[in-house]
Design a protein around this motif. Structure first.
Motif, PDB file in Angstrom:
ATOM      1  N   TRP A 171       0.845  -1.198   0.000  1.00 22.51           N
ATOM      2  CA  TRP A 171       0.000   0.000   0.000  1.00 22.51           C
ATOM      3  C   TRP A 171       0.882   1.251   0.000  1.00 22.51           C
ATOM      4  N   GLN A 172       1.746   1.339   1.001  1.00 18.66           N
ATOM      5  CA  GLN A 172       2.667   2.476   0.994  1.00 18.66           C
ATOM      6  C   GLN A 172       3.728   2.259  -0.078  1.00 18.66           C
ATOM      7  N   ASP A 173       3.941   3.278  -0.888  1.00 18.29           N
ATOM      8  CA  ASP A 173       5.035   3.284  -1.848  1.00 18.29           C
ATOM      9  C   ASP A 173       5.369   4.750  -2.077  1.00 18.29           C
ATOM     10  N   TYR A 213      10.889 -17.039  -8.130  1.00 16.40           N
ATOM     11  CA  TYR A 213      11.753 -17.258  -6.960  1.00 16.40           C
ATOM     12  C   TYR A 213      11.525 -18.600  -6.271  1.00 16.40           C
ATOM     13  N   GLY A 214      10.994 -19.548  -7.019  1.00 18.54           N
ATOM     14  CA  GLY A 214      10.775 -20.875  -6.440  1.00 18.54           C
ATOM     15  C   GLY A 214       9.653 -20.849  -5.423  1.00 18.54           C
ATOM     16  N   PRO A 215       9.646 -21.832  -4.531  1.00 17.44           N
ATOM     17  CA  PRO A 215       8.555 -21.899  -3.560  1.00 17.44           C
ATOM     18  C   PRO A 215       8.633 -20.719  -2.590  1.00 17.44           C
ATOM     19  N   MET A 216       7.545 -19.984  -2.487  1.00 19.79           N
ATOM     20  CA  MET A 216       7.479 -18.825  -1.599  1.00 19.79           C
ATOM     21  C   MET A 216       6.721 -19.281  -0.357  1.00 19.79           C
ATOM     22  N   CYS A 217       7.400 -19.304   0.802  1.00 18.32           N
ATOM     23  CA  CYS A 217       6.717 -19.858   1.984  1.00 18.32           C
ATOM     24  C   CYS A 217       5.639 -18.909   2.484  1.00 18.32           C
ATOM     25  N   LEU A 218       5.898 -17.619   2.364  1.00 18.35           N
ATOM     26  CA  LEU A 218       4.876 -16.662   2.792  1.00 18.35           C
ATOM     27  C   LEU A 218       5.136 -15.304   2.174  1.00 18.35           C
ATOM     28  N   ILE A 219       4.106 -14.486   2.108  1.00 12.96           N
ATOM     29  CA  ILE A 219       4.290 -13.079   1.752  1.00 12.96           C
ATOM     30  C   ILE A 219       3.847 -12.261   2.946  1.00 12.96           C
ATOM     31  N   TRP A 220       4.748 -11.373   3.324  1.00  9.48           N
ATOM     32  CA  TRP A 220       4.547 -10.537   4.499  1.00  9.48           C
ATOM     33  C   TRP A 220       4.115  -9.149   4.025  1.00  9.48           C
ATOM     34  N   PHE A 221       2.805  -8.977   3.896  1.00 15.05           N
ATOM     35  CA  PHE A 221       2.269  -7.660   3.531  1.00 15.05           C
ATOM     36  C   PHE A 221       2.305  -6.783   4.772  1.00 15.05           C
ATOM     37  N   ASP A 222       2.160  -5.471   4.590  1.00 15.78           N
ATOM     38  CA  ASP A 222       2.314  -4.571   5.738  1.00 15.78           C
ATOM     39  C   ASP A 222       1.553  -3.253   5.544  1.00 15.78           C
ATOM     40  N   THR A 223       1.235  -2.634   6.628  1.00 17.44           N
ATOM     41  CA  THR A 223       0.592  -1.301   6.716  1.00 17.44           C
ATOM     42  C   THR A 223      -0.501  -1.058   5.650  1.00 17.44           C
ATOM     43  N   PRO A 224      -1.586  -1.804   5.728  1.00 19.21           N
ATOM     44  CA  PRO A 224      -2.670  -1.639   4.741  1.00 19.21           C
ATOM     45  C   PRO A 224      -3.429  -0.313   4.873  1.00 19.21           C
ATOM     46  N   ARG A 225      -3.363   0.294   6.059  1.00 22.99           N
ATOM     47  CA  ARG A 225      -4.055   1.578   6.280  1.00 22.99           C
ATOM     48  C   ARG A 225      -5.489   1.563   5.748  1.00 22.99           C
ATOM     49  N   THR A 226      -5.771   2.336   4.691  1.00 23.80           N
ATOM     50  CA  THR A 226      -7.165   2.451   4.226  1.00 23.80           C
ATOM     51  C   THR A 226      -7.493   1.517   3.057  1.00 23.80           C
ATOM     52  N   MET A 227      -6.631   0.526   2.842  1.00 24.17           N
ATOM     53  CA  MET A 227      -6.907  -0.424   1.770  1.00 24.17           C
ATOM     54  C   MET A 227      -8.240  -1.121   2.035  1.00 24.17           C
ATOM     55  N   THR A 228      -8.990  -1.392   0.982  1.00 27.72           N
ATOM     56  CA  THR A 228     -10.300  -2.026   1.188  1.00 27.72           C
ATOM     57  C   THR A 228     -10.166  -3.550   1.196  1.00 27.72           C
ATOM     58  N   GLY A 232      -7.677  -6.160  -0.908  1.00 23.38           N
ATOM     59  CA  GLY A 232      -6.939  -7.250  -0.264  1.00 23.38           C
ATOM     60  C   GLY A 232      -7.242  -8.588  -0.917  1.00 23.38           C
ATOM     61  N   LEU A 233      -8.509  -8.799  -1.224  1.00 29.88           N
ATOM     62  CA  LEU A 233      -8.915 -10.066  -1.845  1.00 29.88           C
ATOM     63  C   LEU A 233      -8.246 -10.273  -3.205  1.00 29.88           C
ATOM     64  N   LEU A 252      -2.328  -7.757   5.653  1.00 30.25           N
ATOM     65  CA  LEU A 252      -2.768  -7.421   4.301  1.00 30.25           C
ATOM     66  C   LEU A 252      -3.938  -6.456   4.361  1.00 30.25           C
ATOM     67  N   GLY A 253      -4.635  -6.483   5.481  1.00 25.96           N
ATOM     68  CA  GLY A 253      -5.832  -5.648   5.580  1.00 25.96           C
ATOM     69  C   GLY A 253      -7.068  -6.498   5.345  1.00 25.96           C
ATOM     70  N   THR A 254      -6.846  -7.693   4.859  1.00 24.28           N
ATOM     71  CA  THR A 254      -7.891  -8.696   4.641  1.00 24.28           C
ATOM     72  C   THR A 254      -7.350  -9.933   5.328  1.00 24.28           C
ATOM     73  N   LYS A 255      -8.237 -10.752   5.878  1.00 25.07           N
ATOM     74  CA  LYS A 255      -7.763 -11.877   6.702  1.00 25.07           C
ATOM     75  C   LYS A 255      -6.738 -12.758   5.977  1.00 25.07           C
ATOM     76  N   GLY A 256      -5.613 -12.971   6.618  1.00 25.75           N
ATOM     77  CA  GLY A 256      -4.576 -13.831   6.054  1.00 25.75           C
ATOM     78  C   GLY A 256      -4.607 -15.205   6.693  1.00 25.75           C
ATOM     79  N   ASP A 257      -3.462 -15.893   6.671  1.00 25.02           N
ATOM     80  CA  ASP A 257      -3.413 -17.264   7.200  1.00 25.02           C
ATOM     81  C   ASP A 257      -3.029 -17.303   8.668  1.00 25.02           C
ATOM     82  N   TYR A 258      -2.454 -16.219   9.158  1.00 26.36           N
ATOM     83  CA  TYR A 258      -2.125 -16.185  10.581  1.00 26.36           C
ATOM     84  C   TYR A 258      -2.154 -14.748  11.047  1.00 26.36           C
ATOM     85  N   ARG A 259      -2.080 -14.588  12.361  1.00 28.19           N
ATOM     86  CA  ARG A 259      -2.139 -13.253  12.939  1.00 28.19           C
ATOM     87  C   ARG A 259      -0.724 -12.714  13.142  1.00 28.19           C
TER      88      ARG A 259
END
Ligand code: JFZ
Length: 453
Positions: A171-173, A213-228, A232-233, A252-259
């Motif tokens: 979101w932030q860039d 980049y081969g198998p990606m174990c997770l993506i760590w999204f951050d600071t969604p702020r006002t993202m809808t 996120g979906l 992510l701002g939308t429910k992910g796989d863990y907290r």
């Protein structure tokens, strides 16, 4: 020139010969779709301890801009010093971390007993730390370094059996007119077309990361702020389509796989869901030259076992320098934790939360915080982690002589010190177990007593 086995088979021999050794990477194929959420989470529940890496252009100013120390976390320097894009961009020309060695970083993670690695593929500053086709503002095209450190790290992780994941600021860039966060160059947020940014940069870059980049174990999204939620979906959809086994963090701002907990925020008690604490080893994520207040091996070990005893994972960060070096003190302290884990890892990897709870501490009714709640006072003598039929008591303050554990569920058959399997005398009356222990602590950091049921 990279070899991408599952993207292109059509690499000329000349290109192979010209490729620098470190650039010629073979990567395994992404993992098959998991059959259930439990299966998807399995590696994460086993892993417990991961290496977070914040590395980007901000490691060059390292907390100082035009001779002035800029307060706050290092990777926020562009924002904190309100550096115009045109000026910040110049840092790319200086980025040449010739001492970077993916093998050495991953070896260090392995020595530390860490099972997964998550590196900033693009932080809020907008600079991609991999070879992106979506934007030339990336480490391969915009710097004299002209290498793809993420490709090298992904390959080194595959060799060492460490899972590879990326942080991505979705979101932030601050580099883009329509990204969120940069109001000093691009004016008020409500004039930014965020959706355009997502479609033109963030989503295509996530696709690149999930395909190259081969198998990606997770993506760590951050600071969604006002993202809808809908925005996120769209990310979730991309991840599920390209790599259904990839986990999505809790920011992510939308429910992910863990907290994802707040930074450095370890909860007071057991949390019965999948969760992770991102944490700093000093007080910054990105390298800052004047922050040398490193957490000690004993402190890190306590935090790790504390987190595991509450059901979570510890994602501990290092901030490499502009030379490509992980600060020596962080390396030394992490390796000391790894030596402890070599002996005592059975109490950590794949272990479940405590059977007790009272050992974690208690609220102090005489000390009320601003919100009117009693302040929680943490106890630090010992922690309990569990596996079927086994209780692991990791003891940080050695009692000397004997120790009593109450509220033990069921009968304890035997007890021993995990290091060296030295037997410990037990006497159980009802739910109280008395342990007869050596006078001196077997391990200066912490000793694990196993109770078998
Ligand atoms: C974010 C970033 O802004 C920061 O630079 C770093 O990458 C960190 C890991 O994540 O900062 C946050 C985000 C969320 C919280 C705190 C800091 N939080 O929920 O408490």
């Amino acid at each position: 020139m990279q070899i991408r086995p599952f993207l292109s088979l059509n690499i000329s021999l000349a290109a192979c010969l010209l490729a620098p050794v470190a650039g010629a990477q073979t990567l395994p194929k992404p993992l098959p779709p998991p059959k259930s959420q439990d299966e998807k989470m399995q590696w994460f529940r086993q892993a417990k301890f991961g290496l977070f890496i914040h590395w980007g252009l901000y490691c060059i100013p390292a907390g100082e801009w035009k001779g002035k120390a800029i307060p706050g976390i290092g990777e926020w320097i562009m924002n904190r010093a309100q550096i115009p894009v045109g000026e910040y961009e110049q840092l790319a020309k200086q980025f040449n971390p010739v001492k970077f060695n993916a093998e050495a970083w991953v070896q260090m993670a392995q020595d530390a007993g860490m099972k997964y690695l998550v590196i900033t593929s693009k932080h809020h500053d907008g600079f991609a730390m991999y070879h992106s086709q979506v934007s030339p503002y990336n480490v391969y095209d915009a710097t004299p370094f002209h290498r793809d450190p993420l490709k090298e790290l992904a390959a080194a992780c595959a060799r060492h059996n460490i899972r590879f994941g990326v942080y991505y600021s979705q979101w932030q860039d601050w580099h883009e007119k329509n990204g969120a966060g940069n109001t000093w160059d691009f004016g008020p947020e409500d004039t930014h077309d965020h959706d355009q940014y997502l479609r033109a940069k963030a989503e295509p870059q996530i696709k690149e990361l999930l395909t190259g980049y081969g198998p990606m174990c997770l993506i760590w999204f951050d600071t969604p702020r006002t993202m809808t939620n809908e925005e996120g979906l769209r990310f979730i959809d991309i991840v599920h389509t390209l790599q259904p086994a990839t986990l999505i963090d809790g920011r992510l701002g939308t429910k992910g796989d863990y907290r994802s907990m707040g930074d450095n925020r370890i909860p007071d008690s057991v949390v019965n869901e999948d969760w992770e604490v991102p944490a700093t080893i000093n007080h910054t994520w990105g390298f800052k030259k004047d922050d040398t207040d490193w957490k000690s091996p004993a402190d890190i070990t306590f935090k790790l076992v504390d987190i595991v005893s509450k059901g979570g994972n510890y994602l501990l960060n290092v901030g490499p320098t502009s030379e490509g070096i992980i600060p020596q003190a962080s390396q030394d302290n992490l390796r000391a934790v790894g030596r402890w884990l070599k002996v005592n890892g059975e109490a950590v990897y794949g272990a479940g939360p405590t059977q007790f709870g009272d050992e974690l501490g208690a609220p102090d009714p005489r000390n009320i915080d601003k919100s009117g709640k009693p302040v929680f006072v943490q106890a630090t003598n010992w922690r309990c982690t569990t596996k079927p039929g086994k209780l692991y008591l990791t003891i940080f303050k050695w009692p000397g002589g004997s120790m009593e554990i109450s509220k033990v569920k069921g009968h304890v058959k035997k007890a021993y010190i995990l290091a060296g399997k030295k037997s410990v005398k037990i006497a159980q009356t009802g739910d109280t177990v008395k342990l007869t222990l050596p006078a001196a602590a077997p391990d200066p950091i912490a000793s694990v007593v196993v109770l078998e049921q």
